[in-house]
Structure formats: structure tokens, C-alpha cells
Design an enzyme around this catalytic site. Structure first.
Site, PDB file in Angstrom:
ATOM      1  CD  GLU A 116      -2.412  -0.749   2.755  1.00 28.08           C
ATOM      2  OE1 GLU A 116      -3.335  -2.247   2.912  1.00 28.08           O
ATOM      3  OE2 GLU A 116      -2.424  -0.118   3.061  1.00 28.08           O
ATOM      4  CB  CYS A 129       2.313   7.096   3.872  1.00 30.69           C
ATOM      5  SG  CYS A 129       2.059   5.772   4.950  1.00 30.69           S
ATOM      6  CB  CYS A 136       5.353  -5.761   9.707  1.00 30.00           C
ATOM      7  SG  CYS A 136       6.719  -4.944  10.486  1.00 30.00           S
ATOM      8  CB  CYS A 140       2.511  -3.247  16.407  1.00 31.48           C
ATOM      9  SG  CYS A 140       4.260  -3.585  16.995  1.00 31.48           S
ATOM     10  CB  CYS A 143      -0.279  -2.629  13.812  1.00 31.11           C
ATOM     11  SG  CYS A 143       1.078  -1.925  11.684  1.00 31.11           S
ATOM     12  N   GLY A 191       5.458  -1.759   7.003  1.00 32.16           N
ATOM     13  CA  GLY A 191       6.741  -2.914   7.306  1.00 32.16           C
ATOM     14  C   GLY A 191       7.590  -1.538   8.138  1.00 32.16           C
ATOM     15  CD  GLU A 192      10.449  -0.931  11.791  1.00 35.56           C
ATOM     16  OE1 GLU A 192      10.220  -0.836  12.701  1.00 35.56           O
ATOM     17  OE2 GLU A 192      12.154  -0.418  11.296  1.00 35.56           O
ATOM     18  CG  LEU A 246       8.177   5.625  23.754  1.00 31.85           C
ATOM     19  CD1 LEU A 246       9.085   4.603  23.315  1.00 31.85           C
ATOM     20  CD2 LEU A 246       7.953   6.596  24.186  1.00 31.85           C
ATOM     21  CB  CYS A 367      -0.729   1.497   8.287  1.00 26.70           C
ATOM     22  SG  CYS A 367       0.475  -0.361   9.005  1.00 26.70           S
TER      23      CYS A 367
HETATM   24  N1  SAH Z   1       7.163  -0.590  11.419  1.00 31.61           N
HETATM   25  C1  SAH Z   1       7.403   1.718  11.319  1.00 31.61           C
HETATM   26  C2  SAH Z   1       6.627   2.373  10.436  1.00 31.61           C
HETATM   27  C3  SAH Z   1       5.144   1.433  10.369  1.00 31.61           C
HETATM   28  S1  SAH Z   1       4.043   1.968  11.168  1.00 31.61           S
HETATM   29  C4  SAH Z   1       6.955   1.382  12.710  1.00 31.61           C
HETATM   30  O1  SAH Z   1       6.272   0.971  13.647  1.00 31.61           O
HETATM   31  O2  SAH Z   1       6.767   2.832  13.486  1.00 31.61           O
HETATM   32  C5  SAH Z   1       3.598   3.849  11.904  1.00 31.61           C
HETATM   33  C6  SAH Z   1       3.030   4.000  12.165  1.00 31.61           C
HETATM   34  O3  SAH Z   1       1.790   4.153  12.309  1.00 31.61           O
HETATM   35  C7  SAH Z   1       3.422   3.281  13.646  1.00 31.61           C
HETATM   36  O4  SAH Z   1       4.026   4.737  14.580  1.00 31.61           O
HETATM   37  C8  SAH Z   1       2.276   3.044  14.083  1.00 31.61           C
HETATM   38  O5  SAH Z   1       2.706   2.144  15.293  1.00 31.61           O
HETATM   39  C9  SAH Z   1       0.901   3.361  13.487  1.00 31.61           C
HETATM   40  N2  SAH Z   1      -0.041   2.545  13.915  1.00 31.61           N
HETATM   41  C10 SAH Z   1       0.192   1.422  13.249  1.00 31.61           C
HETATM   42  N3  SAH Z   1      -1.746   0.481  13.076  1.00 31.61           N
HETATM   43  C11 SAH Z   1      -1.697   1.743  13.689  1.00 31.61           C
HETATM   44  C12 SAH Z   1      -3.615   2.053  14.012  1.00 31.61           C
HETATM   45  N4  SAH Z   1      -4.590   1.397  13.623  1.00 31.61           N
HETATM   46  N5  SAH Z   1      -3.926   3.176  14.429  1.00 31.61           N
HETATM   47  C13 SAH Z   1      -3.017   4.037  14.379  1.00 31.61           C
HETATM   48  N6  SAH Z   1      -1.959   4.193  14.473  1.00 31.61           N
HETATM   49  C14 SAH Z   1      -1.505   2.899  13.773  1.00 31.61           C
HETATM   50 FE1  SF4 Z   2       4.164  -2.471  14.334  1.00 31.80          FE
HETATM   51 FE2  SF4 Z   2       5.372  -1.019  12.375  1.00 31.80          FE
HETATM   52 FE3  SF4 Z   2       5.240  -3.224  11.867  1.00 31.80          FE
HETATM   53 FE4  SF4 Z   2       3.051  -2.508  12.362  1.00 31.80          FE
HETATM   54  S1  SF4 Z   2       4.517  -2.103  10.840  1.00 31.80           S
HETATM   55  S2  SF4 Z   2       3.292  -4.823  13.152  1.00 31.80           S
HETATM   56  S3  SF4 Z   2       3.251  -1.029  13.731  1.00 31.80           S
HETATM   57  S4  SF4 Z   2       6.929  -2.726  13.328  1.00 31.80           S
END
Ligand code: SAH
Ligand code: SF4
Length: 394
Positions: A116, A129, A136, A140, A143, A191-192, A246, A367
Site C-alpha cells: 500500500e 506514506c 511485517c 504490534c 497494528c 513494514g519496518e 514509542l 496502514c
Molecule cells: N514499522 C514502523 C513504520 C510503519 S507503522 C513503525 O512501527 O514505526 C507507522 C505508524 O503507524 C507507527 O507509529 C504505528 O505504530 C502506527 N500505527 C499502526 N497501526 C495503527 C493503528 N491501527 N492506529 C493508529 N496508528 C497505527
Molecule cells: Fe509494528 Fe510498524 Fe510492523 Fe505495524 S508496521 S507491526 S506498527 S513494526
């Protein structure tokens, strides 16, 4: 303890990818790699170097997708190039525009994997974005992408290709330093990025090249969930703004919602932020904090956040993100009043803590949501994947 994902401290040059018809896609290659590909195809080194320079300019500055349009190259050689090379873009599966102007694309790699990209316009600028992986490895809990398996890393060409596709869609060629809608990039898609370091670095180098896509590194932000061992290299070798997911200030809560915390804890992460090259008051680190009802949103959490930022003397701003719910998500978004109070406490301590406005909700712009909607995995399947990932991290 090994963890899933790729932590590979040795830069590995990307091999040129051949398509089924044998042609090589030049997008994602640096000037030396384009020259090497031309030499391999039979050009003299001196001519290859000159042509590489012209082709580079055509691809990244003019946005050319066809060698036939390269009027600075002799006609017979344009045909010769077109037989051996191509200038690709990710394939568009679905494109949607929200009522608030947010645009979302579901894209497909040449080998058939969906990922995406989202464009969020503002009055006179806009943020793209960009995704770094298909799926990933991390999990989390809030997510949606985290419920997907990692299919593979995106290649440098597939990462820079997203930016180029957005430029196509916005009609913003040739590249120019100011006055574009696509003014900022965030590596916050699927993704990370720090588990796909080399490809992300190589792609962003092209994006930042003055004769390439020409976006200043100050307008690019890389978001990481906290891959501590790669943060120093990100600062040294890419040098873009850093955002850190964080999301929690205690070990118990962060272990639960960002399981990578079991490997790299909060203190270690903040120490890495303090050491991030280039972080200063003019270029602050962004702490992303997703607001989850009764999970991480108390006054005490806000005060602890302030204490931690002060303890490590971090030039920081906090981005409060209202949780964007998805079907089957185990959390709810904090109430508006709670988010406001949390924000106030952080602001009162002299740290900027704006609340991010949700965008594109009508087109599922958060995302991972569009890909999931396309795949419609069963809840049981999602649980199974989540359990597998948790087990791998334990
Ligand atoms: N993997 C990286 C970058 C992609 S996620 C990371 O985790 O930082 C980008 C941001 O979107 C991160 O801060 C993530 O925690 C946040 N995010 C993911 N799913 C979300 C959701 N359902 N609601 C709000 N923020 C979300
Ligand atoms: Fe966590 Fe970022 Fe991967 Fe979602 S995309 S699982 S927030 S590391």
C-alpha cells in the site's frame, strides 16, 4: 537470541532484477549500477558512464518511463536500450480518493504481492506514506499490518517506484526543489524500514539526490518501532528525520503492544535516540504514541513520558495518534477528552504534543487495511499468525 526479520550489518549491493522477458528494470539503481548494467549489455565503459548520467536524469528528473522519449540519446540507441531495459512502476491494483482528498493505492510487485501507499494532501503541501515491506515480521498488537505475515522486503526500486508513481499521479515532473504537492515523505506504510535497511537507504538516496527526485532529507521521516542496533546506521548513512513508535512508557505495556520491546527495552531505545546523529532542537525526534483506551492513556503515563524525555535530554516532539480501529482489533481509541488531557500534560512540560487528525477513514487509509480488505483473512487465520509471531519473539 535471534529474532525474526533481517538485521544484516553488511551492505549487500542489490543485483539488477530481470523481468520474465529478460529485460532489466533500471528504477532503483544508482548511477554506477546503471553504468555497470550498460557495460554488461555491451557498451564501452566511457560511453556507458555518459549514458548512465543521461538516463539517470531522464528517469528521476524528467520522469521518463519510455526510452523513446529520451531525445538526448540517438534514436537507434534508444531502441537498443528498450530491448534490454525498462523503467518500471509498481502496478496499480486499486486507487481510491477519500472525501478529504487523501489518496490510497493498493499496489502490486512484478512477482504479484500487494502492498500500500497513501498520499495525504494539505493546503499547499502533501505527505506520501511509503511502504518498506510486504507485511511485517513484528506484531504490534494495535497494528493491522502486524497481523500479516512478512512476505518479503521491497526492493529499492519498489520503494523509490512508489514516490515516482505518486509524482506521475500528481503530474509533478520534472523534479524541482519547491512548490510541489508531494513535499514530504514518511516511511510509515507497511513494514519496518530498519529490517530492510539497505533497500530503504538506497531508495532514499535516490529520492534525496539533487539531480534525482530532489527531496531534501529534512522533508523525509523514517519511522521505526525501535530496532536499536540499526538506528545509528540510519542516522549516519541516510540522515533523515527519525520517528520512533514509542506508544507506551512502562515495560509491561510496551512489551504487550510493541513486542519488540522484549528485545530492545525502553531505556535502551531512548539511549539510542539520544545518540541519533543529527538530532538537535532544530531537528527533533518524533515520538509516536497511539492512544489506546485504558491501556496507555492515563495522566500518569503522560507524566512518565515527560520524565523519560527529560531524563535522556531528548530534543523531542510527541505525535499523539488516535487509534484507528480495524475489524477484530483488541483495543479501542481513547476518548477525545482523554487525548486532550494527555496532550495538555505533555504540552505544559514544554514538549510539543499535537494530536494527529485521522485522514481517509472512509477509504480505510490506515496502514494495512486495504490489503487486508482485499485478502479477507479469517479471524482464526489472523490469530494463528499472531501466535506464531509471538512464539518466535518469546
Ligand atoms: N514499522 C514502523 C513504520 C510503519 S507503522 C513503525 O512501527 O514505526 C507507522 C505508524 O503507524 C507507527 O507509529 C504505528 O505504530 C502506527 N500505527 C499502526 N497501526 C495503527 C493503528 N491501527 N492506529 C493508529 N496508528 C497505527
Ligand atoms: Fe509494528 Fe510498524 Fe510492523 Fe505495524 S508496521 S507491526 S506498527 S513494526
Amino acid at each position: 537470541m535471534p529474532i525474526p526479520g533481517q538485521i544484516d550489518p553488511v551492505p549487500v549491493p542489490r543485483a539488477a532484477t530481470r523481468r520474465e522477458d529478460g529485460r532489466v528494470d533500471l528504477v532503483g539503481l544508482g548511477k554506477p549500477a546503471i553504468a555497470a548494467a550498460l557495460i554488461e549489455a555491451g557498451l564501452e565503459p566511457k560511453q556507458a558512464k555518459l549514458r548512465a548520467k543521461q538516463i539517470w536524469h531522464q528517469i528521476y528528473n524528467r520522469g521518463a518511463t519510455d526510452f523513446a522519449a529520451m531525445s538526448d540519446i540517438a534514436k537507434p540507441q534508444r531502441a537498443w536500450l528498450a530491448e534490454r531495459f525498462l523503467i518500471g512502476r509498481p502496478e496499480v491494483v486499486v486507487q481510491q480518493v477519500s472525501t478529504d482528498g487523501t489518496r490510497k493505492w493498493l499496489l502490486k510487485t512484478a512477482d504479484g504481492h500487494d502492498f500500500e501507499m497513501v498520499f495525504i494532501p494539505d493546503a499547499d503541501r502533501g505527505t506520501l506514506c511509503v511502504s518498506s515491506q510486504v507485511g511485517c515480521t513484528l506484531n504490534c498488537r494495535f497494528c493491522h499490518t502486524g497481523t500479516m505475515r512478512l512476505v518479503r522486503n521491497l526492493e529499492a526500486g519498489e520503494i523509490v517506484g512508489q514516490v515516482m508513481l505518486a509524482r506521475d499521479a500528481l503530474g509533478e515532473w520534472p523534479s524541482q526543489p519547491e512548490g510541489r504537492m508531494l513535499s514530504n515523505i514518511v516511511m510509515m506504510g507497511m513494514g519496518e524500514p530498519l529490517y530492510n535497511f539497505e533497500n530503504v537507504r538506497d531508495a532514499l538516496k535516490i529520492v534525496m539526490d539533487g539531480d534525482g527526485l530532489g527531496l531534501s532529507r529534512r522533508r523525509i521521516t523514517l519511522s521505526t518501532s525501535g530496532v536499536v542496533p540499526m538506528m545509528g546506521r540510519a542516522g549516519d548513512e541516510i540522515g533523515v528525520n527519525l520517528a520512533v513508535s514509542l506508544h507506551a512508557v512502562t515495560k509491561a505495556v510496551r512489551d504487550e503492544i510493541v513486542p519488540l520491546n522484549r528485545k530492545y527495552g525502553i531505556e535502551e531505545l531512548l539511549a539510542a535516540c539520544a545518540a541519533y546523529p543529527g538530532a538537535n532542537n532544530a531537528r527533533r525526534i518524533t515520538f509516536e504514541y497511539v492512544m489506546l483506551k485504558d491501556k496507555n492513556d492515563s495522566d500518569e503515563d503522560a507524566r512518565e513520558l515527560v520524565r523519560l524525555i527529560r531524563k535522556y535530554k531528548l530534543p523531542a516532539k510527541v505525535n499523539l495518534i488516535p487509534f484507528n480501529p480495524w475489524p477484530g482489533a483488541p483495543y479501542e481509541c481513547s476518548d477525545e477528552e482523554r487525548v486532550r488531557r494527555f496532550s495538555e500534560i505533555v504540552f505544559e512540560a514544554g514538549i510539543s504534543a499535537p494530536v494527529r487528525r485521522p485522514r481517509g477513514r472512509d477509504i480505510m487509509a490506515a496502514c494495512g487495511q486495504l490489503k487486508s480488505a482485499a485478502e479477507k483473512k479469517s479471524r482464526a487465520e489472523l490469530d494463528r499468525i499472531a501466535e506464531e509471531k509471538q512464539a518466535a519473539l518469546a
